[in-house]
Design a protein around this motif. Structure first.
Motif, PDB file in Angstrom:
ATOM      1  N   VAL A   1       0.584   8.308  -7.907  1.00 20.92           N
ATOM      2  CA  VAL A   1       1.123   8.781  -6.632  1.00 20.92           C
ATOM      3  C   VAL A   1       2.104   7.730  -6.121  1.00 20.92           C
ATOM      4  O   VAL A   1       1.729   6.573  -5.928  1.00 20.92           O
ATOM      5  CB  VAL A   1       0.009   8.994  -5.576  1.00 20.92           C
TER       6      VAL A   1
ATOM      7  N   PHE B   1     -12.171  14.858 -10.940  1.00 22.19           N
ATOM      8  CA  PHE B   1     -10.980  15.596 -10.495  1.00 22.19           C
ATOM      9  C   PHE B   1      -9.866  15.569 -11.526  1.00 22.19           C
ATOM     10  O   PHE B   1      -9.085  16.505 -11.641  1.00 22.19           O
ATOM     11  CB  PHE B   1     -10.514  15.129  -9.102  1.00 22.19           C
TER      12      PHE B   1
ATOM     13  N   ASP C   1      -1.549   2.433  -9.514  1.00 20.81           N
ATOM     14  CA  ASP C   1      -0.445   3.387  -9.698  1.00 20.81           C
ATOM     15  C   ASP C   1       0.876   2.669  -9.978  1.00 20.81           C
ATOM     16  O   ASP C   1       1.708   3.160 -10.750  1.00 20.81           O
ATOM     17  CB  ASP C   1      -0.314   4.294  -8.467  1.00 20.81           C
TER      18      ASP C   1
ATOM     19  N   GLY D   1      -6.626  -1.789  -5.631  1.00 19.74           N
ATOM     20  CA  GLY D   1      -6.994  -0.385  -5.506  1.00 19.74           C
ATOM     21  C   GLY D   1      -5.944   0.530  -6.101  1.00 19.74           C
ATOM     22  O   GLY D   1      -5.189   0.156  -7.010  1.00 19.74           O
TER      23      GLY D   1
ATOM     24  N   PRO E   1       0.838  -1.192   0.000  1.00 17.48           N
ATOM     25  CA  PRO E   1       0.000   0.000   0.000  1.00 17.48           C
ATOM     26  C   PRO E   1       0.879   1.250   0.000  1.00 17.48           C
ATOM     27  O   PRO E   1       1.934   1.279   0.637  1.00 17.48           O
ATOM     28  CB  PRO E   1      -0.801  -0.122   1.299  1.00 17.48           C
ATOM     29  N   ASP E   2       0.488   2.273  -0.745  1.00 17.20           N
ATOM     30  CA  ASP E   2       1.302   3.476  -0.958  1.00 17.20           C
ATOM     31  C   ASP E   2       2.658   3.062  -1.544  1.00 17.20           C
ATOM     32  O   ASP E   2       3.705   3.141  -0.886  1.00 17.20           O
ATOM     33  CB  ASP E   2       1.512   4.269   0.343  1.00 17.20           C
TER      34      ASP E   2
HETATM   35  P1  NAD Z   1      -4.799   0.317  -1.631  1.00 20.44           P
HETATM   36  O1  NAD Z   1      -4.774  -0.038  -3.051  1.00 20.44           O
HETATM   37  O2  NAD Z   1      -3.540   0.823  -1.006  1.00 20.44           O
HETATM   38  O3  NAD Z   1      -5.345  -0.924  -0.781  1.00 20.44           O
HETATM   39  C1  NAD Z   1      -5.435  -0.816   0.635  1.00 20.44           C
HETATM   40  C2  NAD Z   1      -5.498  -2.216   1.265  1.00 20.44           C
HETATM   41  O4  NAD Z   1      -6.745  -2.829   0.945  1.00 20.44           O
HETATM   42  C3  NAD Z   1      -4.405  -3.165   0.765  1.00 20.44           C
HETATM   43  O5  NAD Z   1      -3.895  -3.870   1.845  1.00 20.44           O
HETATM   44  C4  NAD Z   1      -5.147  -4.081  -0.193  1.00 20.44           C
HETATM   45  O6  NAD Z   1      -4.557  -5.356  -0.299  1.00 20.44           O
HETATM   46  C5  NAD Z   1      -6.528  -4.141   0.443  1.00 20.44           C
HETATM   47  N1  NAD Z   1      -7.605  -4.418  -0.501  1.00 20.44           N
HETATM   48  C6  NAD Z   1      -7.821  -3.793  -1.687  1.00 20.44           C
HETATM   49  N2  NAD Z   1      -8.939  -4.266  -2.257  1.00 20.44           N
HETATM   50  C7  NAD Z   1      -9.442  -5.212  -1.424  1.00 20.44           C
HETATM   51  C8  NAD Z   1     -10.584  -6.052  -1.471  1.00 20.44           C
HETATM   52  N3  NAD Z   1     -11.479  -5.980  -2.465  1.00 20.44           N
HETATM   53  N4  NAD Z   1     -10.778  -6.935  -0.463  1.00 20.44           N
HETATM   54  C9  NAD Z   1      -9.923  -6.978   0.589  1.00 20.44           C
HETATM   55  N5  NAD Z   1      -8.830  -6.192   0.698  1.00 20.44           N
HETATM   56  C10 NAD Z   1      -8.593  -5.310  -0.298  1.00 20.44           C
HETATM   57  O7  NAD Z   1      -5.955   1.394  -1.307  1.00 20.44           O
HETATM   58  P2  NAD Z   1      -6.510   2.607  -2.153  1.00 20.44           P
HETATM   59  O8  NAD Z   1      -7.070   3.558  -1.169  1.00 20.44           O
HETATM   60  O9  NAD Z   1      -7.365   2.143  -3.245  1.00 20.44           O
HETATM   61  O10 NAD Z   1      -5.216   3.272  -2.819  1.00 20.44           O
HETATM   62  C11 NAD Z   1      -4.401   4.176  -2.104  1.00 20.44           C
HETATM   63  C12 NAD Z   1      -3.282   4.675  -2.982  1.00 20.44           C
HETATM   64  O11 NAD Z   1      -3.818   5.320  -4.143  1.00 20.44           O
HETATM   65  C13 NAD Z   1      -2.426   5.716  -2.275  1.00 20.44           C
HETATM   66  O12 NAD Z   1      -1.068   5.522  -2.600  1.00 20.44           O
HETATM   67  C14 NAD Z   1      -2.933   7.020  -2.843  1.00 20.44           C
HETATM   68  O13 NAD Z   1      -1.980   8.063  -2.743  1.00 20.44           O
HETATM   69  C15 NAD Z   1      -3.224   6.625  -4.265  1.00 20.44           C
HETATM   70  N6  NAD Z   1      -4.164   7.481  -5.018  1.00 20.44           N
HETATM   71  C16 NAD Z   1      -3.967   7.595  -6.338  1.00 20.44           C
HETATM   72  C17 NAD Z   1      -4.814   8.382  -7.114  1.00 20.44           C
HETATM   73  C18 NAD Z   1      -4.572   8.514  -8.593  1.00 20.44           C
HETATM   74  O14 NAD Z   1      -5.332   9.174  -9.307  1.00 20.44           O
HETATM   75  N7  NAD Z   1      -3.534   7.912  -9.109  1.00 20.44           N
HETATM   76  C19 NAD Z   1      -5.900   9.045  -6.520  1.00 20.44           C
HETATM   77  C20 NAD Z   1      -6.082   8.889  -5.147  1.00 20.44           C
HETATM   78  C21 NAD Z   1      -5.217   8.092  -4.406  1.00 20.44           C
END
Ligand code: NAD
Length: 381
Positions: free
Chosen positions: A155, A258, A102, A97, A70-71
């Motif tokens: 990110v 956004f 990313d 996610g 994550p991150d």
């Molecule tokens: P993530 O991808 O980091 O996942 C968080 C946790 O949830 C992980 O441990 C993952 O294994 C778990 N997980 C994910 N899906 C699951 C599911 N269906 N069932 C069970 N567990 C699951 O979380 P996120 O919030 O989606 O992503 C965060 C990252 O995205 C950060 O680095 C943030 O800065 C970035 N981000 C990017 C953009 C962009 O436009 N590129 C926009 C916002 C945030």
């Protein structure tokens, strides 16, 4: 682009619905023959077989990188690139996610253009963007969320400085986005809350941004309404597939909004907050959002009034200034309804008051460097 025109970017195809993950192979068959699947180990363990059988039955060979953290960090995306090159891949499929999405985008940038991902950061001196487009990328989203499957942002965390940096380019928008509520059903309540508030923050910031314009506005408005209505339902009952699908749609709209408008002060502040104190991204946003709304509303009272109406916190005939004052408290109430603040002590490394005081100047400087606060309707000093 001339000053009179505006440009809207989007994935070429968006597939939404139960079992949509099984469409991945067909959607990618004309785009590549050897895919790097990018995921966290937990999500790959749950859904990897379904994805691989879809890809392989469409004649696409697969190699797997399931070590996304994550991150994701610079070292993490470099390791994923090595797997891509070793397996001689020509396309990317992410399963997860924002972190895997990313990572996949970053692999694509380096595969197409060389160098390290830091070379493409917007805060780098002599920044020249991303010259060549990434290889075809299919982003299968399993949070709801970042909207990264539809955005031109990446990110990445620079582990050497504990900062998050941004890569922003139309060349990194995925070719295909897949939103399947059968995959988000397993997202625990904590991450349902974090990612849902992330989506709400995207929608609110896109709508009040000084970069806002008509097309993303319609998406942002719809996203605010959807997330306001369905986030508490999907948080309370993760098995409700209607709520899960509505949240996937809402966060997709918020991402599209956004990326074609902008984020603003909350995101500028949330990135250093997350990187320094290891707060999950959505939780950082949710802690900041009501307070930043309160600070910012005088810069765009009509817009904040509309946010309050979309969240059912004001009527059509409530005067704008009065309605705008209800917007921040409505978001705070929503955060309380999903116990967001209760997760802080569980997920954040909250430092002592003294240590925090030492970090504040550094975090403020990082927030300014991202450029996001410039888009806020009221400028902070
Ligand atoms: P993530 O991808 O980091 O996942 C968080 C946790 O949830 C992980 O441990 C993952 O294994 C778990 N997980 C994910 N899906 C699951 C599911 N269906 N069932 C069970 N567990 C699951 O979380 P996120 O919030 O989606 O992503 C965060 C990252 O995205 C950060 O680095 C943030 O800065 C970035 N981000 C990017 C953009 C962009 O436009 N590129 C926009 C916002 C945030």
């Amino acid at each position: 682009m001339s000053e009179q025109t505006a440009r809207f970017v989007s994935p070429e195809e968006i597939v939404v619905g139960e079992d949509a993950v099984e469409d991945a192979g067909d959607r990618m068959a004309a785009r590549g023959s050897r895919a790097l699947v990018v995921a966290t180990s937990g999500v790959f363990g749950r859904y990897g077989d379904r994805l691989r059988s879809s890809l392989e039955s469409a004649g696409i060979e697969t190699a797997v990188f399931d070590e996304v953290r994550p991150d994701p960090t610079v070292a993490n995306v470099r390791a994923a690139l090595e797997r891509y090159r070793d397996a001689d891949c020509d396309c990317i499929v992410t399963l997860g996610g924002g972190s895997p999405i990313d990572t996949g985008k970053a692999v694509g940038v380096m595969a197409a253009n060389g160098g390290t991902i830091r070379d493409y950061a917007v805060d780098r001196a002599g920044y020249e963007g991303v010259p060549d487009p990434i290889p075809p990328l299919c982003a299968i989203n399993t949070t709801a969320g970042t909207g990264s499957e539809a955005t031109r942002s990446i990110v990445i965390t620079d582990e050497s400085t504990a900062t998050k940096f941004l890569v922003v380019s139309t060349e990194v928008v995925p070719s295909v986005a897949i939103e399947d509520p059968t995959l988000t059903r397993s997202l625990p309540p904590s991450h349902t809350a974090f990612t849902g508030i992330d989506a709400l923050t995207h929608a609110v910031e896109a709508y009040v941004s000084v970069q806002a314009w008509s097309l993303p506005d319609t998406l942002a408005r719809s996203a605010i309404e959807r997330v306001g209505r369905w986030l508490p339902v999907s948080w309370a009952n993760g098995d409700d597939l209607t709520a899960r699908e509505e949240m996937l749609l809402g966060q997709l709209q918020a991402g599209q909004a956004f990326t074609n408008s902008s984020v603003a002060l909350v995101h500028g502040m949330a990135r250093p907050f997350g990187a320094q104190l290891h707060v999950p991204h959505g939780l950082a946003n949710g802690v900041l959002l009501p307070y930043v709304m309160e600070f910012s509303r005088q810069g765009a009272p009509k817009r904040y009034a509309e946010v309050a109406r979309l969240l059912d916190a004001a009527d059509d005939d409530t005067p704008d200034r009065e309605a705008a004052a209800a917007a921040g408290p409505a978001v705070r109430q929503l955060c309380e309804d999903i116990s967001l603040y209760g997760y802080l002590s569980e997920f954040a490394e909250v430092p002592s008051r003294e240590a925090y005081a030492g970090l504040v100047g550094e975090m403020a400087a990082d927030a300014v460097a991202s450029g996001s606060p410039d888009n806020n309707p009221r400028k902070p000093t």
